[in-house]
Design an enzyme around this catalytic site. Sequence first.
Site, mmCIF file in Angstrom:
data_model
loop_
_atom_site.group_PDB
_atom_site.id
_atom_site.type_symbol
_atom_site.label_atom_id
_atom_site.label_comp_id
_atom_site.label_asym_id
_atom_site.label_seq_id
_atom_site.Cartn_x
_atom_site.Cartn_y
_atom_site.Cartn_z
ATOM 1 N N GLU A 13 0.845 -1.201 0.000
ATOM 2 C CA GLU A 13 0.000 0.000 0.000
ATOM 3 C C GLU A 13 0.876 1.244 0.000
ATOM 4 O OE1 GLU A 13 0.013 2.018 2.871
ATOM 5 O OE2 GLU A 13 -0.237 0.745 4.667
ATOM 6 N N ARG A 51 0.152 -2.767 12.034
ATOM 7 C CA ARG A 51 -0.919 -3.256 11.158
ATOM 8 C C ARG A 51 -1.073 -2.380 9.918
ATOM 9 N NH1 ARG A 51 -6.504 -4.167 10.533
ATOM 10 N NH2 ARG A 51 -7.132 -2.484 11.901
ATOM 11 N N CYS A 56 7.904 -1.233 -1.949
ATOM 12 C CA CYS A 56 9.043 -2.145 -2.061
ATOM 13 C C CYS A 56 10.179 -1.787 -1.117
ATOM 14 C CB CYS A 56 9.542 -2.212 -3.502
ATOM 15 S SG CYS A 56 10.370 -0.706 -4.095
ATOM 16 N N HIS A 74 13.247 0.043 -7.722
ATOM 17 C CA HIS A 74 12.558 -1.125 -7.168
ATOM 18 C C HIS A 74 13.545 -1.987 -6.395
ATOM 19 C CE1 HIS A 74 9.681 -4.206 -6.461
ATOM 20 N NE2 HIS A 74 10.446 -5.115 -7.049
ATOM 21 N N ASP A 113 11.119 -11.195 -3.817
ATOM 22 C CA ASP A 113 10.558 -9.854 -4.004
ATOM 23 C C ASP A 113 9.143 -9.869 -3.458
ATOM 24 O OD1 ASP A 113 9.581 -7.423 -4.804
ATOM 25 O OD2 ASP A 113 9.758 -7.799 -6.956
#
Length: 273
Positions: free
Chosen positions: A34, A59, A64, A104, A125
């Site tokens: 998210e 939570r 990445c 990334h 990943d």
Amino acid sequence: MVAYLDRIGVAPGPPDVALLSRIVRAHVATIPFENLDPFTGTEPPVERAGIVAKLVHGRRGGWCFEHNRLLHDVLGDLGYRVTPLVGRVRLGLPDGAPPTMRTHRLTLIEITATAGDTGGTFVADVGFGGTVPSEPLRLVSGTAQPTAHAEHRFRTDGAGTWTQQRRGGGEWLTQYTFDLTPVPDIDYAMGSWYLTHHPGSHFRTGLVAAYSGADRRATLAGTRYTLRRTDGRTEERELTTSAEVIRVLEAEFGIDTSGVAGLEQRIRTAHLG
């Protein structure tokens, strides 16, 4: 490490291929991808303590730089030989398109073969959103590797560049390219800052969330919620209010949005205006 393993429901063990696979599968099914922080103008954490506080104890999910930093550090604690890598995202781009930025994060894992374990070199990943590989992938060129959600493969140009691809719609789609050069933390900090602040960053302009369970994949793109089951069934619905979007983030993705300042107004501005 213990709190992380408790969060994803995996017991510790020797650093072998089997444990690595259990961890990767459980991670992508438990901790969602998210972008609520960059979407609402908040600086995401890049240091271990902040990432653990957010993804393990808070939570929340992340992107990445957070997911794969967390995985890298835990695997190192468990005794795996890990190398932090960085790639250029190519998903959705035609062949021959100009290079993209190195933004990334992913992890190389080398496991020594033993009498009870094949060992090998793998890429893990857990931070590629709705098309994340839900298993660690052996770093071999040209071999299709099935997961519960899709087939993946690597290809190499023989000069040090590797390409990770996913089979979709009968063809191989490139997700990103990378090389095996270890990357220092400062490069990830720069990438995180760039994607958080650059006006052209899609992580600033649109809400995204995803997780990959054992028999399903859920994604949220703006106000479009999609659930794809591994048996081929797909459910889609358009969310019509910011309150409904927040309910889906909480109930379907397990995200605690209570500490995300300005989220409801940001959803209205970006997606419902």
